[in-house]
Design a protein around this motif. Structure first.
Motif, PDB file in Angstrom:
ATOM      1  N   VAL A   8      12.639  -4.151  18.493  1.00  0.00           N
ATOM      2  CA  VAL A   8      14.105  -3.703  17.844  1.00  0.00           C
ATOM      3  C   VAL A   8      14.026  -3.107  16.527  1.00  0.00           C
ATOM      4  CG1 VAL A   8      15.596  -4.768  19.890  1.00  0.00           C
ATOM      5  CG2 VAL A   8      15.080  -5.866  17.738  1.00  0.00           C
ATOM      6  N   GLY A   9      12.914  -3.547  15.832  1.00  0.00           N
ATOM      7  CA  GLY A   9      12.850  -3.345  14.294  1.00  0.00           C
ATOM      8  C   GLY A   9      13.063  -4.230  13.336  1.00  0.00           C
ATOM      9  N   LYS A  10      12.844  -5.737  14.118  1.00  0.00           N
ATOM     10  CA  LYS A  10      12.927  -6.862  13.058  1.00  0.00           C
ATOM     11  C   LYS A  10      12.227  -6.762  11.850  1.00  0.00           C
ATOM     12  CE  LYS A  10      12.034  -9.603  16.383  1.00  0.00           C
ATOM     13  NZ  LYS A  10      11.842  -8.227  17.489  1.00  0.00           N
ATOM     14  N   SER A  11      10.879  -6.575  12.060  1.00  0.00           N
ATOM     15  CA  SER A  11       9.591  -6.409  11.016  1.00  0.00           C
ATOM     16  C   SER A  11      10.331  -5.399   9.778  1.00  0.00           C
ATOM     17  CB  SER A  11       8.360  -6.402  11.385  1.00  0.00           C
ATOM     18  OG  SER A  11       8.191  -6.954  12.465  1.00  0.00           O
ATOM     19  N   THR A  12      10.377  -4.252  10.402  1.00  0.00           N
ATOM     20  CA  THR A  12      10.926  -3.019   9.587  1.00  0.00           C
ATOM     21  C   THR A  12      12.039  -3.585   8.618  1.00  0.00           C
ATOM     22  OG1 THR A  12      10.402  -1.605  11.273  1.00  0.00           O
ATOM     23  CG2 THR A  12      11.388  -0.590   9.620  1.00  0.00           C
ATOM     24  N   ASN A  13      13.030  -4.066   9.314  1.00  0.00           N
ATOM     25  CA  ASN A  13      14.219  -4.428   8.496  1.00  0.00           C
ATOM     26  C   ASN A  13      14.110  -5.611   7.593  1.00  0.00           C
ATOM     27  OD1 ASN A  13      16.176  -2.324   8.935  1.00  0.00           O
ATOM     28  ND2 ASN A  13      15.424  -2.888  11.180  1.00  0.00           N
ATOM     29  N   ILE A  14      13.214  -6.568   7.952  1.00  0.00           N
ATOM     30  CA  ILE A  14      12.970  -7.923   7.041  1.00  0.00           C
ATOM     31  C   ILE A  14      12.463  -7.170   5.680  1.00  0.00           C
ATOM     32  CG2 ILE A  14      11.378  -9.582   6.561  1.00  0.00           C
ATOM     33  CD1 ILE A  14      11.774 -10.236   9.826  1.00  0.00           C
ATOM     34  N   ALA A  15      11.628  -6.212   5.895  1.00  0.00           N
ATOM     35  CA  ALA A  15      11.013  -5.856   4.600  1.00  0.00           C
ATOM     36  C   ALA A  15      12.091  -5.142   3.697  1.00  0.00           C
ATOM     37  CB  ALA A  15      10.017  -4.746   4.740  1.00  0.00           C
ATOM     38  N   TYR A  16      12.966  -4.540   4.344  1.00  0.00           N
ATOM     39  CA  TYR A  16      14.076  -3.889   3.681  1.00  0.00           C
ATOM     40  C   TYR A  16      15.209  -4.778   2.931  1.00  0.00           C
ATOM     41  CZ  TYR A  16      18.471  -1.181   2.997  1.00  0.00           C
ATOM     42  OH  TYR A  16      19.535  -0.402   2.427  1.00  0.00           O
ATOM     43  N   ILE A  17      15.613  -5.906   3.907  1.00  0.00           N
ATOM     44  CA  ILE A  17      16.272  -7.203   3.211  1.00  0.00           C
ATOM     45  C   ILE A  17      15.526  -7.659   2.021  1.00  0.00           C
ATOM     46  CG2 ILE A  17      17.477  -9.112   3.771  1.00  0.00           C
ATOM     47  CD1 ILE A  17      17.511  -8.019   6.857  1.00  0.00           C
ATOM     48  N   ALA A  18      14.210  -8.088   2.135  1.00  0.00           N
ATOM     49  CA  ALA A  18      13.566  -8.906   1.135  1.00  0.00           C
ATOM     50  C   ALA A  18      13.488  -7.907  -0.074  1.00  0.00           C
ATOM     51  CB  ALA A  18      12.188  -9.152   1.784  1.00  0.00           C
ATOM     52  N   ASP A  19      13.295  -6.600   0.155  1.00  0.00           N
ATOM     53  CA  ASP A  19      13.488  -5.749  -1.126  1.00  0.00           C
ATOM     54  C   ASP A  19      14.721  -5.705  -2.016  1.00  0.00           C
ATOM     55  OD1 ASP A  19      11.014  -5.098  -0.988  1.00  0.00           O
ATOM     56  OD2 ASP A  19      11.493  -3.163  -0.334  1.00  0.00           O
ATOM     57  N   GLN A  20      15.986  -5.719  -0.981  1.00  0.00           N
ATOM     58  CA  GLN A  20      17.107  -5.773  -1.682  1.00  0.00           C
ATOM     59  C   GLN A  20      17.492  -7.158  -2.185  1.00  0.00           C
ATOM     60  OE1 GLN A  20      19.927  -3.367  -0.574  1.00  0.00           O
ATOM     61  NE2 GLN A  20      18.236  -1.757  -0.528  1.00  0.00           N
ATOM     62  N   LEU A  21      17.072  -7.991  -1.870  1.00  0.00           N
ATOM     63  CA  LEU A  21      17.475  -9.509  -2.359  1.00  0.00           C
ATOM     64  C   LEU A  21      16.326  -9.766  -3.643  1.00  0.00           C
ATOM     65  CD1 LEU A  21      17.509 -11.707   0.831  1.00  0.00           C
ATOM     66  CD2 LEU A  21      19.572 -10.756  -0.390  1.00  0.00           C
ATOM     67  N   SER A  22      15.122  -9.085  -3.530  1.00  0.00           N
ATOM     68  CA  SER A  22      14.276  -9.370  -4.820  1.00  0.00           C
ATOM     69  C   SER A  22      14.992  -8.597  -5.753  1.00  0.00           C
ATOM     70  CB  SER A  22      12.973  -8.729  -4.426  1.00  0.00           C
ATOM     71  OG  SER A  22      12.270  -8.144  -5.051  1.00  0.00           O
ATOM     72  N   ASP A  23      15.330  -7.247  -5.603  1.00  0.00           N
ATOM     73  CA  ASP A  23      16.113  -6.427  -6.575  1.00  0.00           C
ATOM     74  C   ASP A  23      17.332  -7.103  -7.178  1.00  0.00           C
ATOM     75  OD1 ASP A  23      14.656  -4.546  -6.148  1.00  0.00           O
ATOM     76  OD2 ASP A  23      15.903  -3.107  -4.962  1.00  0.00           O
ATOM     77  N   ALA A  24      17.816  -8.127  -6.551  1.00  0.00           N
ATOM     78  CA  ALA A  24      18.923  -8.915  -7.040  1.00  0.00           C
ATOM     79  C   ALA A  24      18.651 -10.289  -7.697  1.00  0.00           C
ATOM     80  CB  ALA A  24      20.186  -9.117  -5.917  1.00  0.00           C
ATOM     81  N   ASN A  25      17.080 -10.402  -8.085  1.00  0.00           N
ATOM     82  CA  ASN A  25      16.476 -11.564  -8.581  1.00  0.00           C
ATOM     83  C   ASN A  25      16.656 -12.893  -7.704  1.00  0.00           C
ATOM     84  OD1 ASN A  25      15.680 -10.225 -10.570  1.00  0.00           O
ATOM     85  ND2 ASN A  25      17.716 -10.369 -11.570  1.00  0.00           N
ATOM     86  N   ILE A  26      16.649 -12.673  -6.394  1.00  0.00           N
ATOM     87  CA  ILE A  26      16.681 -13.667  -5.459  1.00  0.00           C
ATOM     88  C   ILE A  26      15.243 -13.873  -4.875  1.00  0.00           C
ATOM     89  CG2 ILE A  26      17.493 -14.681  -3.284  1.00  0.00           C
ATOM     90  CD1 ILE A  26      20.096 -13.029  -3.621  1.00  0.00           C
ATOM     91  N   THR A  27      14.751 -15.298  -5.182  1.00  0.00           N
ATOM     92  CA  THR A  27      13.296 -15.215  -4.853  1.00  0.00           C
ATOM     93  C   THR A  27      13.380 -15.666  -3.363  1.00  0.00           C
ATOM     94  OG1 THR A  27      13.025 -16.142  -7.041  1.00  0.00           O
ATOM     95  CG2 THR A  27      11.229 -16.512  -5.512  1.00  0.00           C
ATOM     96  N   CYS A  28      12.471 -14.916  -2.543  1.00  0.00           N
ATOM     97  CA  CYS A  28      12.477 -15.199  -1.087  1.00  0.00           C
ATOM     98  C   CYS A  28      11.315 -15.005  -0.454  1.00  0.00           C
ATOM     99  CB  CYS A  28      13.484 -14.556  -0.326  1.00  0.00           C
ATOM    100  SG  CYS A  28      13.574 -12.727  -0.550  1.00  0.00           S
ATOM    101  N   ILE A  29      10.860 -15.949   0.208  1.00  0.00           N
ATOM    102  CA  ILE A  29       9.629 -15.703   1.102  1.00  0.00           C
ATOM    103  C   ILE A  29       9.881 -15.329   2.351  1.00  0.00           C
ATOM    104  CG2 ILE A  29       8.693 -17.733  -0.113  1.00  0.00           C
ATOM    105  CD1 ILE A  29       8.791 -19.108   2.620  1.00  0.00           C
ATOM    106  N   VAL A  30       8.984 -14.542   3.088  1.00  0.00           N
ATOM    107  CA  VAL A  30       9.079 -13.799   4.109  1.00  0.00           C
ATOM    108  C   VAL A  30       8.029 -14.488   5.329  1.00  0.00           C
ATOM    109  CG1 VAL A  30       8.918 -11.908   5.720  1.00  0.00           C
ATOM    110  CG2 VAL A  30      10.174 -11.936   3.380  1.00  0.00           C
TER     111      VAL A  30
END
Ligand code: T5A
Length: 211
Positions: free
Chosen positions: A11-33
């Protein structure tokens, strides 16, 4: 925050996880995938056992226990240490997948899964779960374009209908943490519908940073 991403095959989980992680990292939120089954070397070995073809059929209880064995290792080795450091965790599938696949799909009882959930996770539950929902035909045709299907992806259509219905039931039951996205749309539209959810996460980050 512990963020989980759920939905049927392709359904696009992996594709959109990368997108979400990029957006959070742009807001200086450190996240691991990370992902399930898998996420540590041992848990990835268990993933191989679960998804590869073999002559011997895997009993439903064995499949369930292997999912939770992988999860126990993943929680101890990756998820809890990351959350303890203050990092955010974005996990591609978690226990809702067990309710959907082993419960809805295989027909194992919810009580059995809930017992294992409590035993293995204790208090750990996702803060937000994004459900990517699409008709089975859409997800399977996307998954099929990627190459050979794994052991679970080769299940019959009725299995995946039950998985999807179970996910939708969980989203209704846990409406406080589930956010459902129509994944049958174009990628651009799916990502547009993620915007309010990402904004909500960024807001949570600000709130948590102040406390
Ligand atoms: N499982 C897992 C259980 O049974 N119980 C459990 O407890 C757990 C944790 C894991 C398997 O294990 C089962 C479920 C699964 O069968 P997986 O690899 O995590 O396997 O799951 P899959 O669903 O197989 O993951 P996929 O990687 O195959 O699918 P995704 O991540 O949902 O889809 P993605 O992003 O790879 O996209 C698929 C294709 O579609 C395109 C992408 O470019 C890609 O080519 N795409 C789009 N095309 C058009 N429009 C869009 N909106 C698109 N979005 C993506």
């Amino acid at each position: 925050m512990f963020i989980t991403i759920e939905g049927g095959e392709g359904v696009g989980k992996s594709t959109n996880i990368a997108y979400i992680a990029d957006q959070l990292s742009d807001a200086n939120i450190t996240c691991i995938v990370t992902r399930e089954p898998g996420g540590t070397p041992l848990a990835e070995d268990i993933r191989q056992l679960l998804l590869s073809d073999r002559d011997e059929a895997i009993a439903d209880n064995t499949e369930l226990l292997l999912m939770f064995a992988s999860r126990a290792q993943h929680i101890a080795g990756v998820i809890e240490p990351a959350l303890a450091r203050g990092d955010w965790v974005i996990c591609d599938r978690f226990t809702d997948a067990t309710y959907a696949y082993q419960g809805g799909g295989r027909g194992l009882s919810e009580a059995k899964i809930a017992n294992l959930e409590q035993w293995v996770q204790e208090d750990l539950r996702p803060d937000i779960t994004i459900l990517f929902d699409a008709p089975i035909t859409v997800g399977m045709s996307r998954a099929g374009q990627r190459g050979e299907l794994d052991r679970i992806e080769r299940e019959r259509a009725a299995f995946f209908e039950n998985v999807r219905n179970c996910y939708l039931m969980l989203a209704e039951r846990h409406s406080d943490r589930f956010r459902t996205v129509d994944a049958s749309e174009t990628l651009g539209r799916v990502q547009a519908s993620l915007q309010p959810i990402i904004a909500e996460m960024k807001h949570q980050f600000l709130v948590r940073s102040k406390t």
